[in-house]
Design a protein around this motif. Structure first.
Motif, mmCIF file in Angstrom:
data_model
loop_
_atom_site.group_PDB
_atom_site.id
_atom_site.type_symbol
_atom_site.label_atom_id
_atom_site.label_comp_id
_atom_site.label_asym_id
_atom_site.label_seq_id
_atom_site.Cartn_x
_atom_site.Cartn_y
_atom_site.Cartn_z
ATOM 1 N N LYS A 43 0.811 -1.216 0.000
ATOM 2 C CA LYS A 43 0.000 0.000 0.000
ATOM 3 C C LYS A 43 0.842 1.262 0.000
ATOM 4 O O LYS A 43 0.346 2.336 0.310
ATOM 5 C CB LYS A 43 -0.917 0.002 1.224
ATOM 6 C CG LYS A 43 -1.916 -1.132 1.205
ATOM 7 C CD LYS A 43 -2.837 -1.076 2.381
ATOM 8 C CE LYS A 43 -3.828 -2.218 2.302
ATOM 9 N NZ LYS A 43 -4.792 -2.171 3.382
ATOM 10 N N GLU A 44 2.128 1.137 -0.332
ATOM 11 C CA GLU A 44 2.986 2.313 -0.363
ATOM 12 C C GLU A 44 4.122 2.122 -1.362
ATOM 13 O O GLU A 44 4.462 1.012 -1.726
ATOM 14 C CB GLU A 44 3.531 2.642 1.037
ATOM 15 C CG GLU A 44 4.194 1.494 1.742
ATOM 16 C CD GLU A 44 4.479 1.772 3.215
ATOM 17 O OE1 GLU A 44 3.858 2.665 3.806
ATOM 18 O OE2 GLU A 44 5.343 1.083 3.758
ATOM 19 N N GLY A 85 -3.791 -5.364 -5.571
ATOM 20 C CA GLY A 85 -4.411 -5.331 -4.256
ATOM 21 C C GLY A 85 -4.359 -6.669 -3.544
ATOM 22 O O GLY A 85 -4.942 -6.844 -2.473
ATOM 23 N N GLN A 104 1.829 6.942 0.345
ATOM 24 C CA GLN A 104 0.787 5.934 0.454
ATOM 25 C C GLN A 104 0.005 5.799 -0.852
ATOM 26 O O GLN A 104 -0.161 6.761 -1.598
ATOM 27 C CB GLN A 104 -0.176 6.294 1.590
ATOM 28 C CG GLN A 104 0.482 6.373 2.953
ATOM 29 C CD GLN A 104 1.077 5.048 3.386
ATOM 30 O OE1 GLN A 104 0.447 3.995 3.266
ATOM 31 N NE2 GLN A 104 2.305 5.095 3.892
ATOM 32 N N LYS A 105 -0.501 4.582 -1.115
ATOM 33 C CA LYS A 105 -1.272 4.323 -2.326
ATOM 34 C C LYS A 105 -2.502 5.230 -2.420
ATOM 35 O O LYS A 105 -2.802 5.754 -3.488
ATOM 36 C CB LYS A 105 -1.693 2.855 -2.393
ATOM 37 C CG LYS A 105 -2.403 2.503 -3.697
ATOM 38 C CD LYS A 105 -2.760 1.045 -3.767
ATOM 39 C CE LYS A 105 -3.262 0.585 -5.109
ATOM 40 N NZ LYS A 105 -4.019 1.480 -5.930
ATOM 41 N N HIS A 106 -3.200 5.429 -1.302
ATOM 42 C CA HIS A 106 -4.399 6.276 -1.361
ATOM 43 C C HIS A 106 -4.045 7.713 -1.748
ATOM 44 O O HIS A 106 -4.833 8.400 -2.400
ATOM 45 C CB HIS A 106 -5.209 6.218 -0.059
ATOM 46 C CG HIS A 106 -4.496 6.718 1.154
ATOM 47 N ND1 HIS A 106 -4.447 8.043 1.505
ATOM 48 C CD2 HIS A 106 -3.790 6.050 2.100
ATOM 49 C CE1 HIS A 106 -3.744 8.171 2.614
ATOM 50 N NE2 HIS A 106 -3.331 6.986 2.999
ATOM 51 N N ASP A 107 -2.837 8.171 -1.389
ATOM 52 C CA ASP A 107 -2.404 9.507 -1.810
ATOM 53 C C ASP A 107 -2.078 9.535 -3.303
ATOM 54 O O ASP A 107 -2.377 10.517 -3.990
ATOM 55 C CB ASP A 107 -1.186 9.964 -0.999
ATOM 56 C CG ASP A 107 -1.543 10.316 0.441
ATOM 57 O OD1 ASP A 107 -2.681 10.786 0.676
ATOM 58 O OD2 ASP A 107 -0.697 10.118 1.332
ATOM 59 N N ASP A 109 -3.516 7.615 -5.510
ATOM 60 C CA ASP A 109 -4.830 7.579 -6.162
ATOM 61 C C ASP A 109 -5.457 8.971 -6.211
ATOM 62 O O ASP A 109 -6.016 9.371 -7.232
ATOM 63 C CB ASP A 109 -5.769 6.609 -5.431
ATOM 64 C CG ASP A 109 -5.334 5.152 -5.571
ATOM 65 O OD1 ASP A 109 -4.548 4.842 -6.494
ATOM 66 O OD2 ASP A 109 -5.764 4.329 -4.741
ATOM 67 N N LYS A 110 -5.349 9.727 -5.124
ATOM 68 C CA LYS A 110 -5.902 11.092 -5.085
ATOM 69 C C LYS A 110 -5.171 11.997 -6.073
ATOM 70 O O LYS A 110 -5.796 12.823 -6.752
ATOM 71 C CB LYS A 110 -5.798 11.674 -3.680
ATOM 72 C CG LYS A 110 -6.793 11.101 -2.704
ATOM 73 C CD LYS A 110 -6.599 11.711 -1.336
ATOM 74 C CE LYS A 110 -7.428 10.999 -0.288
ATOM 75 N NZ LYS A 110 -7.126 11.466 1.066
ATOM 76 N N GLN A 112 -3.746 11.079 -8.844
ATOM 77 C CA GLN A 112 -4.169 10.701 -10.192
ATOM 78 C C GLN A 112 -5.552 11.259 -10.527
ATOM 79 O O GLN A 112 -5.832 11.546 -11.684
ATOM 80 C CB GLN A 112 -4.146 9.182 -10.357
ATOM 81 C CG GLN A 112 -2.733 8.643 -10.399
ATOM 82 C CD GLN A 112 -2.669 7.134 -10.486
ATOM 83 O OE1 GLN A 112 -3.587 6.426 -10.079
ATOM 84 N NE2 GLN A 112 -1.572 6.628 -11.007
ATOM 85 N N GLU A 113 -6.396 11.408 -9.515
ATOM 86 C CA GLU A 113 -7.723 11.999 -9.737
ATOM 87 C C GLU A 113 -7.636 13.512 -9.930
ATOM 88 O O GLU A 113 -8.495 14.107 -10.572
ATOM 89 C CB GLU A 113 -8.645 11.694 -8.551
ATOM 90 C CG GLU A 113 -9.045 10.240 -8.453
ATOM 91 C CD GLU A 113 -9.766 9.911 -7.151
ATOM 92 O OE1 GLU A 113 -10.139 10.840 -6.412
ATOM 93 O OE2 GLU A 113 -9.949 8.712 -6.883
#
Length: 188
Positions: A43-44, A85, A104-107, A109-110, A112-113
Motif C-alpha cells: 500500500k505504499e 491489491g 501511500q497508495k491512497h495519496d 490515487d488522489k 491521479q484523480e
C-alpha cells in the motif's frame, strides 16, 4: 533528490511536484529490515534516498532468490501486489542502512484523480518497470554471468561492494563460489 527525479520526466508541474513532496514521509530501515514481507498488502511506494534494497522470494526448498537490487534515486514497491491489491509473494529488504521517502497508495490515487499529469507519470513509470524487467530477462538469457557482473560494476561501482556475496550471486544467477572466482578474475 526526489525533486530532480520527478522533474526529469518532464510531465509534472512544479506545483504538482511540491504537492507530492508534501505527502512524503521519511522512513529509515536498518540493514536487514524489511520494507515489505511476503503475504502483506503493498500500500505504499518508496523512493530510495540512500541505501540499497533487494527484492526476493523464497523457493519451495527454502532458498532465497534475489531477483532485483535497487539503488538510490529509484522507486520501489511490491509492484504486482500494489497494482492488484493482492498479498505480495515477494520480500523487499534493506541490504544497507537506507533512508526511504514513502507515499501511500491512497495519496497516489488522489493525485491521479487531481490531474492527468499524474496518470501520464504513472504510465511512464509502469513502462519503465516493464522495460527494466524485459532487459533483465534478455540479459539473463543472453549474457554470461561475467558480463552481467561487469555491467553491474560499471553502473553501480559505489554500491556493489556493499551487497553481501550470497545476494549478489543469487541476483546474477550463479553460486557464491562462482562469484568469488569472477571477483578474483576481474580486479575492478
Amino acid at each position: 533528490m526526489i525533486k530532480a527525479f520527478l522533474t526529469s520526466f518532464q510531465v509534472l508541474t512544479s506545483d504538482e511536484i511540491s504537492q507530492f513532496e508534501s505527502l512524503l514521509v521519511k522512513r529509515h530501515l536498518k540493514k536487514g529490515a524489511f520494507f515489505i514481507s511476503e503475504g502483506k498488502f503493498s500500500k505504499e511506494v518508496a523512493f530510495i534516498n540512500t541505501g540499497i534494497l533487494r527484492s526476493f522470494y523464497t523457493t519451495e526448498s527454502g532458498e532465497e532468490m534475489t531477483y532485483c537490487i535497487s539503488f538510490p534515486n529509484a522507486l520501489m514497491t511490491a509492484y504486482s501486489a500494489f497494482i492488484t491489491g493482492m498479498p505480495t509473494i515477494e520480500n523487499i529488504q534493506a541490504i544497507a542502512d537506507s533512508e526511504l521517502l514513502i507515499i501511500q497508495k491512497h495519496d497516489i490515487d488522489k493525485l491521479q484523480e487531481s490531474s492527468p499529469n499524474w496518470i501520464r507519470f504513472s504510465k511512464i513509470i509502469a513502462e519503465l518497470q516493464y522495460l527494466e524487467l524485459e532487459k533483465r530477462l534478455f540479459v539473463f538469457q543472453k549474457d554470461k554471468a561475467k558480463k552481467r557482473y561487469i555491467d553491474l560494476l560499471e553502473n553501480q561501482p559505489d554500491y556493489v561492494q556493499q551487497i553481501p556475496l550470497q545476494y549478489l550471486a543469487s541476483y546474477l544467477g550463479i553460486t557464491p563460489r562462482h562469484l568469488s572466482r569472477l571477483r578474483k578474475e576481474i580486479q575492478y
